[in-house]
Enzyme design. Structure first.
Site, short mmCIF file in Angstrom:
data_model
loop_
_atom_site.label_atom_id
_atom_site.label_comp_id
_atom_site.label_asym_id
_atom_site.label_seq_id
_atom_site.Cartn_x
_atom_site.Cartn_y
_atom_site.Cartn_z
N SER A 100 83.11 89.28 37.18
CA SER A 100 81.84 88.68 37.59
C SER A 100 81.94 87.76 38.80
CB SER A 100 81.22 87.93 36.42
OG SER A 100 81.90 86.72 36.21
N LYS A 140 72.42 89.69 29.67
CA LYS A 140 72.43 89.74 31.13
C LYS A 140 71.46 90.83 31.59
CE LYS A 140 76.61 87.07 31.28
NZ LYS A 140 78.05 86.99 31.16
N SER A 157 96.68 91.63 28.46
CA SER A 157 95.41 91.07 28.89
C SER A 157 95.40 90.88 30.41
CB SER A 157 95.24 89.72 28.17
OG SER A 157 94.07 89.05 28.58
N HIS A 186 79.14 92.83 32.63
CA HIS A 186 78.44 92.82 33.92
C HIS A 186 78.11 94.22 34.42
CE1 HIS A 186 78.55 88.52 34.50
NE2 HIS A 186 79.71 88.57 33.87
N ARG A 241 79.15 69.28 37.10
CA ARG A 241 78.07 70.27 37.07
C ARG A 241 76.73 69.64 36.74
NH1 ARG A 241 80.69 75.68 35.19
NH2 ARG A 241 82.74 75.38 36.10
N THR A 279 76.95 92.80 26.47
CA THR A 279 76.02 91.73 26.15
C THR A 279 74.59 92.24 26.22
OG1 THR A 279 75.29 89.48 26.69
CG2 THR A 279 75.81 90.89 28.54
C1 LIG Z 1 78.92 86.17 30.18
C2 LIG Z 1 80.17 86.91 29.78
C3 LIG Z 1 80.48 87.12 28.44
C4 LIG Z 1 79.71 86.46 27.34
O1 LIG Z 1 78.50 87.09 27.14
P1 LIG Z 1 77.28 86.22 26.55
O2 LIG Z 1 76.37 87.23 25.97
O3 LIG Z 1 76.71 85.46 27.70
O4 LIG Z 1 77.86 85.30 25.53
C5 LIG Z 1 81.55 87.93 28.11
N1 LIG Z 1 82.31 88.51 29.07
C6 LIG Z 1 82.06 88.29 30.37
C7 LIG Z 1 82.92 88.95 31.37
C8 LIG Z 1 81.00 87.48 30.77
O5 LIG Z 1 80.79 87.24 32.06
#
Ligand SMILES: *Cc1c(COP(=O)(O)O)cnc(C)c1O
Length: 408
Positions: free
Chosen positions: A189, A248, A137, A217, A21, A245
């Site tokens: 995602s 995002k 899960s 998401h 990466r 979150t």
């Molecule tokens: C990005 C992500 C997280 C983590 O969230 P951050 O705020 O970036 O640490 C948790 N779950 C999923 C599905 C994600 O894509």
């Protein structure tokens, strides 16, 4: 052991597979996102258009958000000054938690320093502190959920992704009176598919399980107030825990759970990943709260995003460029080869000033390498046309298959 050569051998192997990466060094222009300045490894600088940001709505530069952050910085200074227990709870944290509880129709919410930490800490605590818990899960759950469950050392049962029959078979096979939790996501995602939340809640009711839904998401993006897929489908009250979150669609940083007062208090009291780490800066909390408030009241960002997503999908269909169909805002353009995927991504950047990070193994299974495109309301029609033109040219150059278009 010669550590240095061990490290470089492993990295060389990654490079040979095409899975090494390289980060894009970008400086976003506030007020002009998705434009940014890219600094290449050679040091050369160039303006680019970002097409793979998870700042899905451009809220990271919204004046409500940056204004609230400036204001809080001037009011309170930089850091929170400690963990929440010691001295790090500020009024901005309290207000943000109220905003989040209200967003999800829950009695309480609890903030963490990221979404990753919220999953790791909340799942880890619930699964370890409730005796004999069995966690069911979804097979495609995010790394942060997997790590939290693993850390708990609770019994874990993995069910096939979004497969209700498999979930039910596994619930039915577990001891009837063991405490159970179903952990899953709403929008996944990488494929952009969406879980059957109502049916999963039905199974949870039938087998007496609690539900833990990662809406990372989806928060800000779905539902009349941006409460996520559960809000859109009128299901928020059926979920035990909704996790999200602030990094995002809300454009800032941080994570949280929303749930009952007792559950949030339980996690607050027992989760190491909450107790022993410095709280988010007040300015971050204030910015996130402003973003949540804005997206509760305004649907224009969500509508703008939906329009752009539809335009990109229609354009790809017209060109016969393969992309995974799904009901979300995520457009996975399938390349199916890590070296080609990286080549297309590099060429988009160098020749066309378009930034789309290649998504390779281990983020997605080998053979499903892709470009993950996330159109936002701040992409213009001209941006869309430029993207489609560039992809079409590269599809020719790489002699990649096109799919016949239904419209042709
Ligand atoms: C990005 C992500 C997280 C983590 O969230 P951050 O705020 O970036 O640490 C948790 N779950 C999923 C599905 C994600 O894509």
């Amino acid at each position: 052991m010669d550590f240095q050569s061990y490290f470089s051998d492993r990295l060389t192997a990654l490079q040979d597979e095409g899975n090494y990466r390289v980060f894009a060094d970008l400086a976003r222009y506030r007020g002009d996102f998705p434009r940014a300045e890219h600094t290449a490894q050679s040091g050369q600088q160039q303006d680019v258009t970002i097409w793979c940001s998870n700042d899905y709505l451009g809220m990271g530069q919204h004046p409500d958000v940056t204004g609230a952050m400036h204001d809080a910085l001037d009011r309170c200074g930089a850091g929170a000054g400690g963990t929440r227990n010691i001295s790090g709870t500020t009024h901005d944290h309290v207000l943000l938690e109220r905003e989040l509880a209200d967003l999800h129709g829950k009695d309480a919410a609890l903030l963490f320093t990221s979404g990753y930490v919220s999953n790791w800490a909340a799942l880890g605590t619930l699964a370890s502190e409730i005796p004999d818990m069995i966690v069911f899960s979804d097979a495609l759950n995010h790394a942060s959920m997997i790590e939290g469950i693993r850390h708990s050392r609770a019994q874990k049962v993995i069910w096939k992704h979004n497969d209700l029959a498999d979930l039910e078979a596994k619930l039915a096979a577990a001891p009837a009176n063991a405490p159970k939790m179903i952990a899953f996501e709403s929008v996944y995602s990488m494929d952009g598919d969406i879980a059957p939340i109502a049916e999963i809640c039905d199974l949870a009711d039938k087998y007496g399980a609690m539900t833990y839904l990662d809406e990372v998401h989806a928060v800000g993006l779905y539902g009349p107030r941006g409460g996520g897929i559960a809000e859109q489908e009128g299901l928020m009250d059926r979920l035990t825990v909704i996790e999200g979150t602030l990094g995002k669609a809300f454009g800032v940083v941080g994570g949280y759970i929303a749930a009952s007062t007792e559950l949030c208090d339980f996690v607050r009291s027992f989760a190491s990943g909450f107790i022993f780490t410095t709280a988010l800066p007040p300015a971050v909390a204030a910015g996130a709260a402003a973003s949540v408030r804005r997206l509760k009241q305004s649907g224009s960002e969500r509508k703008g995003q939906r329009d752009r997503v539809a335009a990109v999908r229609a354009g790809l269909d017209e060109l016969g460029i393969p992309h995974l169909p799904n009901p979300s805002h995520i457009i996975p353009v399938m390349v199916g080869d890590p070296v080609k995927c990286k080549f297309i991504s590099d060429t988009l950047m160098e020749e066309f000033g378009i930034y789309i990070q290649p998504i390779n193994y281990p983020t997605v299974p080998k053979g499903t390498e892709r470009l993950r495109i996330t159109p936002s309301p701040v992409h213009s029609e001209a941006d869309v046309a430029q993207l489609l033109g560039a992809l079409s040219e590269l599809w020719n150059r790489c002699q990649m298959a096109r799919i016949p278009c239904a419209a042709q």
